[in-house]
Scaffold this active site. Structure first.
Site, mmCIF file in Angstrom:
data_model
loop_
_atom_site.group_PDB
_atom_site.id
_atom_site.type_symbol
_atom_site.label_atom_id
_atom_site.label_comp_id
_atom_site.label_asym_id
_atom_site.label_seq_id
_atom_site.Cartn_x
_atom_site.Cartn_y
_atom_site.Cartn_z
ATOM 1 N N GLU A 1 12.756 -9.824 1.245
ATOM 2 C CA GLU A 1 11.974 -8.678 1.730
ATOM 3 C C GLU A 1 12.812 -7.414 1.556
ATOM 4 O O GLU A 1 13.996 -7.398 1.927
ATOM 5 C CB GLU A 1 11.657 -8.921 3.214
ATOM 6 C CG GLU A 1 10.917 -7.806 3.916
ATOM 7 C CD GLU A 1 10.677 -8.144 5.400
ATOM 8 O OE1 GLU A 1 10.958 -9.298 5.826
ATOM 9 O OE2 GLU A 1 10.227 -7.237 6.123
ATOM 10 N N ARG B 1 13.481 3.609 12.779
ATOM 11 C CA ARG B 1 12.257 4.419 12.787
ATOM 12 C C ARG B 1 11.389 4.058 13.999
ATOM 13 O O ARG B 1 11.881 3.502 14.983
ATOM 14 C CB ARG B 1 11.541 4.226 11.445
ATOM 15 C CG ARG B 1 12.417 4.675 10.261
ATOM 16 C CD ARG B 1 11.703 4.557 8.951
ATOM 17 N NE ARG B 1 10.558 5.465 8.887
ATOM 18 C CZ ARG B 1 9.619 5.390 7.941
ATOM 19 N NH1 ARG B 1 9.682 4.463 6.999
ATOM 20 N NH2 ARG B 1 8.622 6.249 7.943
ATOM 21 N N ARG C 1 6.225 12.424 -2.012
ATOM 22 C CA ARG C 1 6.353 13.041 -0.690
ATOM 23 C C ARG C 1 7.409 12.306 0.128
ATOM 24 O O ARG C 1 7.855 11.238 -0.276
ATOM 25 C CB ARG C 1 5.002 13.083 0.037
ATOM 26 C CG ARG C 1 4.279 11.765 0.105
ATOM 27 C CD ARG C 1 2.870 11.919 0.608
ATOM 28 N NE ARG C 1 2.872 12.442 1.956
ATOM 29 C CZ ARG C 1 3.016 11.698 3.047
ATOM 30 N NH1 ARG C 1 3.156 10.406 2.958
ATOM 31 N NH2 ARG C 1 3.018 12.252 4.232
ATOM 32 N N HIS D 1 12.889 -3.138 2.145
ATOM 33 C CA HIS D 1 12.349 -1.860 2.636
ATOM 34 C C HIS D 1 13.269 -0.747 2.176
ATOM 35 O O HIS D 1 14.496 -0.838 2.335
ATOM 36 C CB HIS D 1 12.238 -1.856 4.167
ATOM 37 C CG HIS D 1 11.296 -2.901 4.639
ATOM 38 N ND1 HIS D 1 9.941 -2.784 4.484
ATOM 39 C CD2 HIS D 1 11.520 -4.109 5.170
ATOM 40 C CE1 HIS D 1 9.358 -3.872 4.922
ATOM 41 N NE2 HIS D 1 10.292 -4.706 5.342
ATOM 42 N N ALA E 1 3.257 -1.022 4.664
ATOM 43 C CA ALA E 1 2.707 -1.088 6.026
ATOM 44 C C ALA E 1 2.209 -2.485 6.394
ATOM 45 O O ALA E 1 2.170 -2.850 7.585
ATOM 46 C CB ALA E 1 1.580 -0.075 6.171
ATOM 47 N N SER F 1 13.379 2.304 3.395
ATOM 48 C CA SER F 1 13.917 2.980 4.587
ATOM 49 C C SER F 1 14.494 1.944 5.553
ATOM 50 O O SER F 1 14.220 0.746 5.445
ATOM 51 C CB SER F 1 12.805 3.787 5.270
ATOM 52 O OG SER F 1 11.797 2.918 5.765
ATOM 53 N N ASN G 1 8.165 -5.824 -1.130
ATOM 54 C CA ASN G 1 8.113 -4.721 -0.168
ATOM 55 C C ASN G 1 6.646 -4.601 0.228
ATOM 56 O O ASN G 1 5.852 -3.976 -0.484
ATOM 57 C CB ASN G 1 8.606 -3.409 -0.783
ATOM 58 C CG ASN G 1 8.587 -2.277 0.235
ATOM 59 O OD1 ASN G 1 8.010 -2.428 1.318
ATOM 60 N ND2 ASN G 1 9.194 -1.162 -0.104
ATOM 61 N N TYR H 1 12.296 8.406 1.660
ATOM 62 C CA TYR H 1 12.122 7.409 0.592
ATOM 63 C C TYR H 1 12.819 7.770 -0.724
ATOM 64 O O TYR H 1 12.771 6.982 -1.669
ATOM 65 C CB TYR H 1 10.621 7.200 0.329
ATOM 66 C CG TYR H 1 9.875 6.628 1.515
ATOM 67 C CD1 TYR H 1 10.046 5.302 1.873
ATOM 68 C CD2 TYR H 1 9.009 7.411 2.285
ATOM 69 C CE1 TYR H 1 9.384 4.764 2.961
ATOM 70 C CE2 TYR H 1 8.337 6.886 3.373
ATOM 71 C CZ TYR H 1 8.529 5.559 3.705
ATOM 72 O OH TYR H 1 7.874 5.023 4.782
ATOM 73 N N ARG I 1 7.480 -0.180 13.542
ATOM 74 C CA ARG I 1 8.024 -0.667 12.267
ATOM 75 C C ARG I 1 9.140 -1.698 12.466
ATOM 76 O O ARG I 1 9.690 -2.230 11.506
ATOM 77 C CB ARG I 1 8.592 0.502 11.439
ATOM 78 C CG ARG I 1 7.552 1.505 11.005
ATOM 79 C CD ARG I 1 8.147 2.561 10.089
ATOM 80 N NE ARG I 1 7.329 3.763 10.100
ATOM 81 C CZ ARG I 1 6.250 3.952 9.335
ATOM 82 N NH1 ARG I 1 5.867 3.031 8.478
ATOM 83 N NH2 ARG I 1 5.553 5.075 9.430
ATOM 84 N N ASP J 1 1.358 -16.116 5.726
ATOM 85 C CA ASP J 1 0.841 -17.470 5.431
ATOM 86 C C ASP J 1 0.983 -17.786 3.947
ATOM 87 O O ASP J 1 1.368 -18.899 3.577
ATOM 88 C CB ASP J 1 -0.626 -17.594 5.852
ATOM 89 C CG ASP J 1 -0.806 -17.699 7.360
ATOM 90 O OD1 ASP J 1 0.196 -17.918 8.071
ATOM 91 O OD2 ASP J 1 -1.957 -17.556 7.836
ATOM 92 N N PRO K 1 0.785 -1.233 0.000
ATOM 93 C CA PRO K 1 0.000 0.000 0.000
ATOM 94 C C PRO K 1 0.819 1.286 0.000
ATOM 95 O O PRO K 1 1.825 1.399 0.705
ATOM 96 C CB PRO K 1 -0.800 -0.108 1.310
ATOM 97 C CG PRO K 1 -0.898 -1.555 1.568
ATOM 98 C CD PRO K 1 0.364 -2.170 1.033
ATOM 99 N N ASN K 2 0.337 2.208 -0.793
ATOM 100 C CA ASN K 2 0.831 3.591 -0.891
ATOM 101 C C ASN K 2 2.123 3.734 -1.689
ATOM 102 O O ASN K 2 2.534 4.858 -1.996
ATOM 103 C CB ASN K 2 0.988 4.244 0.497
ATOM 104 C CG ASN K 2 -0.342 4.344 1.211
ATOM 105 O OD1 ASN K 2 -1.306 4.836 0.641
ATOM 106 N ND2 ASN K 2 -0.416 3.836 2.436
HETATM 107 O O1 CA2 Z 1 10.695 1.554 3.862
HETATM 108 C C1 CA2 Z 1 9.842 0.930 3.256
HETATM 109 O O2 CA2 Z 1 9.997 0.520 2.104
HETATM 110 C C2 CA2 Z 1 8.471 0.675 3.906
HETATM 111 O O3 CA2 Z 1 8.053 -0.649 3.540
HETATM 112 C C3 CA2 Z 1 7.532 1.722 3.325
HETATM 113 C C4 CA2 Z 1 6.161 1.732 3.986
HETATM 114 C C5 CA2 Z 1 6.252 1.749 5.501
HETATM 115 O O4 CA2 Z 1 4.958 1.608 6.071
HETATM 116 C C6 CA2 Z 1 7.148 0.620 6.024
HETATM 117 O O5 CA2 Z 1 7.232 0.712 7.427
HETATM 118 C C7 CA2 Z 1 8.536 0.731 5.418
HETATM 119 C C8 CA2 Z 1 5.362 2.974 3.537
HETATM 120 C C9 CA2 Z 1 5.184 3.100 2.068
HETATM 121 C C10 CA2 Z 1 4.609 4.447 1.775
HETATM 122 O O6 CA2 Z 1 4.898 4.768 0.458
HETATM 123 C C11 CA2 Z 1 5.234 6.061 0.146
HETATM 124 C C12 CA2 Z 1 4.302 6.861 -0.401
HETATM 125 C C13 CA2 Z 1 4.635 8.165 -0.752
HETATM 126 C C14 CA2 Z 1 5.898 8.620 -0.569
HETATM 127 C C15 CA2 Z 1 6.825 7.800 -0.018
HETATM 128 C C16 CA2 Z 1 6.489 6.509 0.336
#
Ligand code: CA2
Length: 146
Positions: free
Chosen positions: A99, A108, A19, A101, A78, A103, A75, A24, A112, A88, A11-12
């Site tokens: 896996e 953090r 941002r 990430h 969240a 960051s 990746n 990131y 996390r 599973d 997600p995201n």
């Molecule tokens: O560091 C990573 O790759 C994470 O998997 C990124 C997730 C976070 O919840 C994990 O704890 C670590 C968040 C992804 C959000 O995606 C973004 C959206 C917009 C700008 C930057 C990142």
């Protein structure tokens, strides 16, 4: 013959590059995909590169990878910290799982620091920025081809 690897993003991550560049970086997910395709070509790996905001869709893709892919790079974003369903599904996949990430999750917030996916992952890469995906493909190539 080229080995096939599925790369999954949670997600995201579709908003990557829009941002929080201090955490990131500035690359978009399309930039990451292009880098992976180029690294995959160098390594003789064919790739499926996918992103979803929906846990069940990611579970479906992991299940599908049982028939199509020699390895999975994931990746889970969240969902890393919440999803027993993804763990599973990965436990039912026989090949290597790496896996990634972007960051350094251990530097953090404490929520996390725990990853369900790490209970299954053969390797974990965190804090290398988007380069982590390419590093994962190099390791995947070693695991698949020796
Ligand atoms: O560091 C990573 O790759 C994470 O998997 C990124 C997730 C976070 O919840 C994990 O704890 C670590 C968040 C992804 C959000 O995606 C973004 C959206 C917009 C700008 C930057 C990142």
């Amino acid at each position: 013959m080229n080995k096939h690897v599925t790369i999954l993003n949670g997600p995201n991550l579709n908003l990557l590059g829009t941002r929080e560049p201090e955490i990131y970086g500035a690359e978009t997910l399309a930039d990451v995909q292009a880098r992976c395709v180029s690294t995959g070509k160098e390594l003789g790996l064919s790739l499926a590169f996918r992103q979803s905001n929906h846990e069940g869709e990611i579970v479906d893709w992991i299940q599908a990878a049982r028939d199509t892919s020699a390895g999975i790079v994931i990746n889970p974003a969240a969902l890393t910290h919440t999803s027993v369903a993804i763990l599973d599904a990965l436990n039912m996949f026989d090949g290597p799982v790496i896996e990634v990430h972007i960051s350094q999750i251990h530097k953090r917030e404490s929520f996390r620091h725990h990853s369900y996916v790490s209970h299954r992952a053969d390797a974990v890469i965190a804090g290398c920025g988007t380069q982590g995906y390419c590093l994962a493909l190099h390791r995947m190539s070693t695991l698949l081809n020796g």
